[in-house]
Motif scaffolding. Structure first.
Motif, PDB file in Angstrom:
ATOM      1  N   ARG A 343       0.834  -1.203   0.000  1.00 26.88           N
ATOM      2  CA  ARG A 343       0.000   0.000   0.000  1.00 26.88           C
ATOM      3  C   ARG A 343       0.868   1.253   0.000  1.00 26.88           C
ATOM      4  O   ARG A 343       0.591   2.229  -0.708  1.00 26.88           O
ATOM      5  CB  ARG A 343      -0.928   0.004   1.218  1.00 26.88           C
ATOM      6  CG  ARG A 343      -2.001   1.082   1.144  1.00 26.88           C
ATOM      7  CD  ARG A 343      -2.864   1.116   2.386  1.00 26.88           C
ATOM      8  NE  ARG A 343      -2.184   1.753   3.516  1.00 26.88           N
ATOM      9  CZ  ARG A 343      -2.820   2.382   4.511  1.00 26.88           C
ATOM     10  NH1 ARG A 343      -4.145   2.428   4.525  1.00 26.88           N
ATOM     11  NH2 ARG A 343      -2.135   2.922   5.502  1.00 26.88           N
ATOM     12  N   LEU A 344       1.951   1.206   0.773  1.00 22.57           N
ATOM     13  CA  LEU A 344       2.876   2.334   0.816  1.00 22.57           C
ATOM     14  C   LEU A 344       3.493   2.578  -0.561  1.00 22.57           C
ATOM     15  O   LEU A 344       3.623   3.725  -1.005  1.00 22.57           O
ATOM     16  CB  LEU A 344       3.974   2.067   1.850  1.00 22.57           C
ATOM     17  CG  LEU A 344       5.096   3.096   1.937  1.00 22.57           C
ATOM     18  CD1 LEU A 344       4.544   4.463   2.344  1.00 22.57           C
ATOM     19  CD2 LEU A 344       6.171   2.627   2.910  1.00 22.57           C
ATOM     20  N   LEU A 345       3.859   1.519  -1.263  1.00 23.17           N
ATOM     21  CA  LEU A 345       4.444   1.671  -2.589  1.00 23.17           C
ATOM     22  C   LEU A 345       3.437   2.269  -3.568  1.00 23.17           C
ATOM     23  O   LEU A 345       3.793   3.116  -4.409  1.00 23.17           O
ATOM     24  CB  LEU A 345       4.935   0.316  -3.099  1.00 23.17           C
ATOM     25  CG  LEU A 345       6.219  -0.209  -2.443  1.00 23.17           C
ATOM     26  CD1 LEU A 345       6.468  -1.660  -2.820  1.00 23.17           C
ATOM     27  CD2 LEU A 345       7.414   0.667  -2.831  1.00 23.17           C
ATOM     28  N   ALA A 346       2.168   1.834  -3.471  1.00 20.75           N
ATOM     29  CA  ALA A 346       1.146   2.404  -4.353  1.00 20.75           C
ATOM     30  C   ALA A 346       0.920   3.874  -4.054  1.00 20.75           C
ATOM     31  O   ALA A 346       0.687   4.677  -4.971  1.00 20.75           O
ATOM     32  CB  ALA A 346      -0.153   1.623  -4.203  1.00 20.75           C
ATOM     33  N   GLN A 347       1.019   4.253  -2.784  1.00 16.30           N
ATOM     34  CA  GLN A 347       0.835   5.646  -2.403  1.00 16.30           C
ATOM     35  C   GLN A 347       2.058   6.489  -2.750  1.00 16.30           C
ATOM     36  O   GLN A 347       1.941   7.661  -3.115  1.00 16.30           O
ATOM     37  CB  GLN A 347       0.538   5.744  -0.906  1.00 16.30           C
ATOM     38  CG  GLN A 347      -0.799   5.153  -0.505  1.00 16.30           C
ATOM     39  CD  GLN A 347      -0.975   5.077   1.006  1.00 16.30           C
ATOM     40  OE1 GLN A 347      -0.009   5.163   1.770  1.00 16.30           O
ATOM     41  NE2 GLN A 347      -2.220   4.898   1.444  1.00 16.30           N
ATOM     42  N   GLY A 378      16.141   1.749  -3.347  1.00 21.78           N
ATOM     43  CA  GLY A 378      16.286   0.307  -3.195  1.00 21.78           C
ATOM     44  C   GLY A 378      15.527  -0.254  -2.010  1.00 21.78           C
ATOM     45  O   GLY A 378      14.711   0.423  -1.365  1.00 21.78           O
ATOM     46  N   GLU A 379      15.831  -1.513  -1.681  1.00 24.61           N
ATOM     47  CA  GLU A 379      15.090  -2.229  -0.628  1.00 24.61           C
ATOM     48  C   GLU A 379      15.359  -1.638   0.747  1.00 24.61           C
ATOM     49  O   GLU A 379      14.456  -1.579   1.595  1.00 24.61           O
ATOM     50  CB  GLU A 379      15.447  -3.718  -0.668  1.00 24.61           C
ATOM     51  CG  GLU A 379      14.525  -4.575   0.173  1.00 24.61           C
ATOM     52  CD  GLU A 379      14.694  -6.051  -0.120  1.00 24.61           C
ATOM     53  OE1 GLU A 379      13.964  -6.851   0.516  1.00 24.61           O
ATOM     54  OE2 GLU A 379      15.538  -6.425  -0.964  1.00 24.61           O
ATOM     55  N   LYS A 380      16.584  -1.199   0.989  1.00 28.50           N
ATOM     56  CA  LYS A 380      16.900  -0.619   2.293  1.00 28.50           C
ATOM     57  C   LYS A 380      16.057   0.627   2.554  1.00 28.50           C
ATOM     58  O   LYS A 380      15.503   0.800   3.653  1.00 28.50           O
ATOM     59  CB  LYS A 380      18.391  -0.277   2.363  1.00 28.50           C
ATOM     60  CG  LYS A 380      18.835   0.278   3.711  1.00 28.50           C
ATOM     61  CD  LYS A 380      20.338   0.524   3.726  1.00 28.50           C
ATOM     62  CE  LYS A 380      20.764   1.085   5.074  1.00 28.50           C
ATOM     63  NZ  LYS A 380      22.246   1.347   5.103  1.00 28.50           N
ATOM     64  N   GLU A 381      15.919   1.473   1.561  1.00 23.79           N
ATOM     65  CA  GLU A 381      15.100   2.672   1.696  1.00 23.79           C
ATOM     66  C   GLU A 381      13.622   2.314   1.876  1.00 23.79           C
ATOM     67  O   GLU A 381      12.917   2.948   2.663  1.00 23.79           O
ATOM     68  CB  GLU A 381      15.275   3.560   0.474  1.00 23.79           C
ATOM     69  CG  GLU A 381      14.370   4.789   0.434  1.00 23.79           C
ATOM     70  CD  GLU A 381      14.703   5.820   1.521  1.00 23.79           C
ATOM     71  OE1 GLU A 381      13.829   6.667   1.801  1.00 23.79           O
ATOM     72  OE2 GLU A 381      15.822   5.772   2.074  1.00 23.79           O
ATOM     73  N   LEU A 382      13.176   1.286   1.182  1.00 23.90           N
ATOM     74  CA  LEU A 382      11.788   0.845   1.350  1.00 23.90           C
ATOM     75  C   LEU A 382      11.535   0.405   2.790  1.00 23.90           C
ATOM     76  O   LEU A 382      10.509   0.767   3.382  1.00 23.90           O
ATOM     77  CB  LEU A 382      11.476  -0.316   0.387  1.00 23.90           C
ATOM     78  CG  LEU A 382      10.131  -1.028   0.631  1.00 23.90           C
ATOM     79  CD1 LEU A 382       8.959  -0.056   0.477  1.00 23.90           C
ATOM     80  CD2 LEU A 382       9.976  -2.231  -0.302  1.00 23.90           C
ATOM     81  N   VAL A 383      12.436  -0.370   3.345  1.00 19.22           N
ATOM     82  CA  VAL A 383      12.254  -0.842   4.728  1.00 19.22           C
ATOM     83  C   VAL A 383      12.187   0.339   5.685  1.00 19.22           C
ATOM     84  O   VAL A 383      11.355   0.370   6.602  1.00 19.22           O
ATOM     85  CB  VAL A 383      13.386  -1.814   5.116  1.00 19.22           C
ATOM     86  CG1 VAL A 383      13.338  -2.136   6.614  1.00 19.22           C
ATOM     87  CG2 VAL A 383      13.283  -3.098   4.293  1.00 19.22           C
ATOM     88  N   GLN A 384      13.038   1.327   5.494  1.00 15.18           N
ATOM     89  CA  GLN A 384      13.022   2.496   6.375  1.00 15.18           C
ATOM     90  C   GLN A 384      11.694   3.252   6.274  1.00 15.18           C
ATOM     91  O   GLN A 384      11.104   3.642   7.288  1.00 15.18           O
ATOM     92  CB  GLN A 384      14.190   3.421   6.024  1.00 15.18           C
ATOM     93  CG  GLN A 384      15.552   2.845   6.362  1.00 15.18           C
ATOM     94  CD  GLN A 384      16.696   3.718   5.870  1.00 15.18           C
ATOM     95  OE1 GLN A 384      16.487   4.673   5.103  1.00 15.18           O
ATOM     96  NE2 GLN A 384      17.919   3.401   6.291  1.00 15.18           N
TER      97      GLN A 384
END
Length: 395
Positions: A343-347, A378-384
């Motif tokens: 949901r965060l990625l879609a937003q 990248g993935e690290k930023e997504l996790v944060q």
């Protein structure tokens, strides 16, 4: 001497051909090869009758189960049905009543208009001898998958996009309504897909275990599972949704609809064989589509993971494969966490960006590279970002 030899031969023949006092039938029919011949003849009749969808093609005394299979075949429009006797299952035969035997039978079938190709599985058939022919008395067991349509009478509902089959008293019309809503909801997000929805609703969770050749209780906490009919990861294998009626019946209407739509996403995206896609993306995306138009509060859709965050703080990594194990104690929280990441990625970008990411990863791209290409991080930023979102929502 010649007369004595002839007498001995005659005596041996009489021994093997005489009536058995216990069974009341010729002893020669007790041999594995004779049982195979009888079963092969019964299977040939069944294959012909199912192919023609005509009970009249069966032996007059074929038995109720064979007649039920033909009836189901007509309702389901079974095509490509073949059965080939492989071998007797001696271990299972030893547990059966006298006069019955179990065999592994190589079986193929598909539901015309819904399955793109035949399913292929080794299935356990149980036979009993009736005079000079064999009767099919059971299908299933022996650690093999059990096609529900061969094992019990079914109620069937069909639409152009969905086929629903339900055993016993399961409410086939309820599942059919949910299937129609799911098809519409998934169609609003995903482009047209090849595999149509086939829902299989056993009568009990024990019957579900038999259908999937699962250990008892393996799916005790799962409302439904999408998987290939034969259990393989072959992209050509038909994919169906298998419902756990014990769990599903306890869901409210909205919850049942979310589950149905979630599972259809897996069907439409080929998730059952998408082994390279991380489960947080696989399951999170399916929940994103299923919850896209829902008006449920976060206390319902994310209550478990937010309670965890309030208690222990935000998790330090996206939910991994073992956190989606059916026996894990925090299964619901793992699904919620995955949904909130998607949901965060879609937003952050758009729904189309999320779909593009899902497609890139499903096609084999590493998650980090696909994130960088679609979102610029990248993935690290997504996790944060995800951890900050969880902490915000948990306040």
């Amino acid at each position: 001497m010649a007369g004595l030899s002839l007498a001995l031969v005659a005596g041996v023949l009489a021994f093997w051909l005489r009536q058995d006092d216990d069974a009341g039938t010729p002893r020669v029919l007790d041999s594995p090869s004779a049982r195979q011949d009888l079963a092969a003849a019964a299977l040939a009749d069944l294959q012909t009758a199912v192919g023609a969808r005509d009970r009249a093609r069966l032996h007059p005394d074929a038995g109720e189960l064979a007649e039920t299979a033909v009836d189901n075949a007509e309702k389901l429009r079974v095509a490509g049905f073949t059965v080939r006797y492989v071998d007797e299952d001696a271990a299972l035969t030893a547990t059966l009543p006298d006069g019955q035997w179990a065999a592994a039978v190589d079986t193929t079938w598909r539901f015309a208009g819904y399955d793109p190709r035949e399913a292929h599985a080794e299935v356990t058939f149980v036979f009993a001898r009736e005079g000079d022919h064999a009767v099919l008395v059971d299908v299933g067991g022996g650690g093999r998958r059990t096609p529900l349509w061969l094992a019990t009478a079914l109620n069937v509902s069909r639409t152009p996009q969905a086929l629903v089959m339900a055993a016993g008293d399961q409410p086939v019309n309820r599942f059919a309504r949910q299937a129609r809503v799911a098809v519409r909801a998934v169609g609003e997000v995903l482009p047209p897909w090849r595999q149509k929805l086939v829902m299989v609703v056993p009568e009990s969770d024990e019957q579900l275990d038999g259908v999937l050749a699962a250990d008892p209780g393996e799916y005790a906490e799962i409302a439904a599972v999408t998987t290939t009919v034969d259990g393989s990861l072959s992209p050509s294998a038909p994919v169906h949704v298998f419902v756990n009626p014990e769990v599903f019946s306890g869901l409210r209407r909205n919850g049942a609809q979310v589950v149905t739509t979630h599972e259809l996403v897996h069907v439409a995206t080929g998730a059952a064989t998408a082994s390279n896609t991380p489960l947080w993306l696989l399951e999170g995306f399916a929940d994103y589509v299923a919850l896209r138009d829902a008006t449920l509060p976060l206390s319902v859709t994310a209550g478990q993971v937010l309670a965890q965050v309030r208690r222990d703080g935000a998790p330090r990594h996206l939910p991994a494969g073992n956190e989606f194990d059916t026996h894990t104690t925090h299964l619901g929280a793992s699904y919620e966490a995955a949904w909130l990441a998607c949901r965060l990625l879609a937003q952050t970008g758009s729904e189309q960006d999320l779909l593009r990411l899902y497609d890139e990863v499903s096609d084999g791209a590493p998650v980090g590279a696909a994130l960088q290409q679609v979102y610029g991080f990248g993935e690290k930023e997504l996790v944060q970002r995800w951890r900050r979102e969880l902490e915000r929502l948990a306040r």
